[in-house]
Design an enzyme around this catalytic site. Structure first.
Site, short mmCIF file in Angstrom:
data_model
loop_
_atom_site.label_atom_id
_atom_site.label_comp_id
_atom_site.label_asym_id
_atom_site.label_seq_id
_atom_site.Cartn_x
_atom_site.Cartn_y
_atom_site.Cartn_z
N ILE A 143 0.84 -1.20 0.00
CA ILE A 143 0.00 0.00 0.00
C ILE A 143 0.88 1.25 0.00
CG2 ILE A 143 -1.84 1.28 1.19
CD1 ILE A 143 -2.81 -1.34 2.39
N HIS A 148 -14.14 -2.36 10.81
CA HIS A 148 -13.62 -2.95 9.58
C HIS A 148 -13.33 -4.43 9.83
CE1 HIS A 148 -11.70 -3.11 5.73
NE2 HIS A 148 -10.54 -3.44 6.22
N ARG A 178 -2.79 -9.68 6.04
CA ARG A 178 -3.30 -11.04 6.25
C ARG A 178 -2.72 -12.03 5.25
NH1 ARG A 178 -9.61 -11.25 6.24
NH2 ARG A 178 -9.60 -9.36 4.99
P1 A3D Z 1 3.01 -4.97 3.38
O1 A3D Z 1 3.22 -4.97 1.91
O2 A3D Z 1 3.50 -6.14 4.14
O3 A3D Z 1 3.68 -3.64 3.95
C1 A3D Z 1 3.83 -3.40 5.30
C2 A3D Z 1 5.16 -2.74 5.50
O4 A3D Z 1 5.30 -2.42 6.88
C3 A3D Z 1 6.35 -3.66 5.13
O5 A3D Z 1 7.14 -3.05 4.11
C4 A3D Z 1 7.12 -3.77 6.43
O6 A3D Z 1 8.54 -3.80 6.26
C5 A3D Z 1 6.69 -2.51 7.15
N1 A3D Z 1 6.94 -2.58 8.59
C6 A3D Z 1 6.91 -3.65 9.41
N2 A3D Z 1 7.23 -3.28 10.66
C7 A3D Z 1 7.46 -1.93 10.62
C8 A3D Z 1 7.84 -0.98 11.58
N3 A3D Z 1 8.06 -1.34 12.86
N4 A3D Z 1 7.98 0.28 11.19
C9 A3D Z 1 7.76 0.65 9.91
N5 A3D Z 1 7.41 -0.22 8.95
C10 A3D Z 1 7.27 -1.49 9.31
O7 A3D Z 1 1.46 -4.77 3.72
P2 A3D Z 1 0.38 -3.87 2.94
O8 A3D Z 1 1.01 -2.60 2.53
O9 A3D Z 1 -0.31 -4.71 1.93
O10 A3D Z 1 -0.67 -3.64 4.13
C11 A3D Z 1 -0.32 -2.81 5.23
C12 A3D Z 1 -1.36 -2.91 6.34
O11 A3D Z 1 -2.61 -2.41 5.86
C13 A3D Z 1 -1.65 -4.32 6.84
O12 A3D Z 1 -1.79 -4.30 8.24
C14 A3D Z 1 -2.96 -4.67 6.18
O13 A3D Z 1 -3.70 -5.64 6.91
C15 A3D Z 1 -3.65 -3.33 6.18
N6 A3D Z 1 -4.75 -3.19 5.21
C16 A3D Z 1 -5.79 -2.41 5.61
C17 A3D Z 1 -6.85 -2.21 4.75
C18 A3D Z 1 -8.00 -1.36 5.18
O14 A3D Z 1 -8.85 -1.05 4.37
C19 A3D Z 1 -8.09 -0.94 6.56
C20 A3D Z 1 -6.85 -2.80 3.47
C21 A3D Z 1 -5.77 -3.57 3.11
C22 A3D Z 1 -4.70 -3.75 3.99
#
Ligand code: A3D
Length: 321
Positions: free
Chosen positions: A14, A176, A83
Site C-alpha cells: 500500500i 472494519h 493477512r
Molecule cells: P506490506 O506490503 O507487508 O507492507 C507493510 C510494511 O510495513 C512492510 O514493508 C514492512 O517492512 C513494514 N513494517 C513492518 N514493521 C514496521 C515498523 N516497525 N515500522 C515501519 N514499517 C514497518 O502490507 P500492505 O502494505 O499490503 O498492508 C499494510 C497494512 O494495511 C496491513 O496491516 C494490512 O492488513 C492493512 N490493510 C488495511 C486495509 C483497510 O482497508 C483498513 C486494506 C488492506 C490492507
C-alpha cells in the site's frame, strides 16, 4: 504556499502505491519510511524516475530514519503485517500493535502537528492505539476502511445493475471486520433506491432481496476474497486509492462526507470508541460526524459491530497496549 510534506510509514504494497499516487497527483512532497533497508529508497527512486514521463514535480524520497519525517503535515500509516489466506484481520492484533506503538511514538516526536490516517489492521484497534500513544486530538487521528468497503459495495451494485459505478452511492458503516454494516436502505443509483431497481430487474421482491443479501455478504468478505486470490498479501490498490480520497479531502479542505473510522462521543449512541461513520473531512481532519436515524435492524447490526471493536480494544488493553 509551501508544498505539504506527506510521510508514509510503511513502504510495502500500500505504501508504494500511495507514494506513486501522491506524486502523480502532486499532493505534496513524499517521504516513505520503512524499517527494511533500501526498500523505501528503491521504491521512491523508481517512482521519481517516472517524474519526467508522468510530468510531476514533487520530491519523493525513501528513508529508514524517522528523523526524515520531521515536520510532516500529513502522515499515513500502513506499517504492519497484512493477512495471509485463512487469517482474520484480528489475528494481526499483537504483532501490529507492537509496530503501531513504535510508529506512533515517532510520529508524536517528529510530526507533532500532523494529521494521521491509519490503514494498518485490525483497523479500528490500530487507530485507537495510534491516538492513545500520540495523544493527538481525536479529530487529527482517523482511519481508512469505510471508503474502501463502500467502494466495494458500490462496485458490486454497479455490476449487478449494469450501470456506471460513478452513479452508485453506497455506504458501509461500523468496524472494519466481518461485522461491518452495509446500509442497504440508502444505496442508490443517482438517487433511485438500488433495491427498487433490483426489484424491477427481477420483478420479484424475494429474488431482489436474495441478490442484495449476496452483495452485502460479498462486501463483508471482499478483503478475504482478494487475499485468497493473491495468496501472498492483501488488497493494496483499492486501499491506497481510498486513503488518497481522504487525504485530498483534508489537504484541500473539501468537506467531503466520507465513511471514516472516527472517534465517537455519543453519536449513534456510541461513546469513547473509534468506529466507521459518515464524517465531514476538511482541513481540521474529522470536522464533524454526520448522524442520521438508523432503523432497528441497522442499529442492531451497528451495535454488534461496535461490540466486536470493543472486544478488540479490550484485548489490546489486556495485552498492555
Ligand atoms: P506490506 O506490503 O507487508 O507492507 C507493510 C510494511 O510495513 C512492510 O514493508 C514492512 O517492512 C513494514 N513494517 C513492518 N514493521 C514496521 C515498523 N516497525 N515500522 C515501519 N514499517 C514497518 O502490507 P500492505 O502494505 O499490503 O498492508 C499494510 C497494512 O494495511 C496491513 O496491516 C494490512 O492488513 C492493512 N490493510 C488495511 C486495509 C483497510 O482497508 C483498513 C486494506 C488492506 C490492507
Amino acid at each position: 504556499m509551501a508544498r505539504k510534506k506527506i510521510a508514509l510509514i510503511g513502504g510495502g504494497q500500500i505504501g508504494g502505491v500511495l507514494a506513486q499516487l501522491i506524486a502523480q497527483k502532486q499532493l505534496g512532497d513524499v517521504v516513505l519510511f520503512d524499517i527494511v533497508e533500501d526498500l523505501p529508497q528503491g521504491k521512491t527512486l523508481d517512482i521519481a524516475e517516472a517524474s519526467r514521463v508522468d510530468g510531476f514535480d514533487v520530491s519523493v524520497t525513501g528513508t529508514n530514519n524517522y528523523k526524515d519525517i520531521e515536520g510532516a503535515d500529513f502522515v499515513i500509516i500502513t506499517a504492519g503485517l497484512p493477512r495471509k489466506p485463512g487469517m482474520s484481520r484480528d489475528d494481526l492484533l499483537v504483532t501490529n500493535a507492537k509496530i503501531m506503538k513504535t510508529v506512533a511514538e515517532n510520529v508524536k516526536q517528529y510530526a507533532p502537528n500532523s494529521t494521521v490516517l491509519v490503514i494498518s489492521n485490525p483497523l479500528d484497534a490500530m487507530v485507537t492505539l495510534c491516538q492513545k500513544v500520540t495523544g493527538f486530538p481525536h479529530n487529527r487521528v482517523l482511519g481508512q476502511a469505510g471508503v474502501l468497503d463502500s467502494s466495494r459495495f458500490a462496485t458490486f451494485i454497479a455490476w449487478e445493475l449494469g450501470v456506471s459505478v460513478k452513479d452508485v452511492n453506497a455506504m458501509v458503516m461500523g468496524g472494519h471486520g466481518d461485522t461491518m454494516v452495509p446500509i442497504v436502505r440508502y444505496a442508490n443509483v443517482n438517487g433511485i433506491p438500488a433495491m427498487e431497481l433490483l426489484e424491477r430487474k427481477y420483478n420479484d421482491k424475494a429474488k431482489a432481496k436474495e441478490v442484495m443479501d449476496a452483495m452485502v455478504n460479498r462486501t463483508k468478505m471482499a478483503g478475504g476474497e482478494v487475499v485468497k486470490l493473491l495468496k501472498t498479501g492483501s488488497a493494496f490498490y483499492s486501499p491506497a486509492s481510498s486513503a488518497i480520497a481522504m487525504t485530498e479531502a483534508i489537504l484541500f479542505d473539501e468537506k467531503r462526507i466520507l465513511p471514516t473510522c472516527a472517534y465517537l462521543n455519543g453519536e449513534f449512541g456510541i461513546k469513547g470508541y473509534y468506529v466507521g461513520v459518515p464524517a465531514v473531512l476538511g482541513s481540521n481532519g474529522v470536522e464533524r460526524v454526520l448522524e442520521f436515524a438508523l432503523d432497528g435492524e441497522e442499529k442492531a447490526a451497528l451495535d454488534n459491530s461496535v461490540k466486536a471493536v470493543q472486544g478488540l480494544v479490550a484485548d489490546m488493553e489486556r495485552l498492555g497496549f
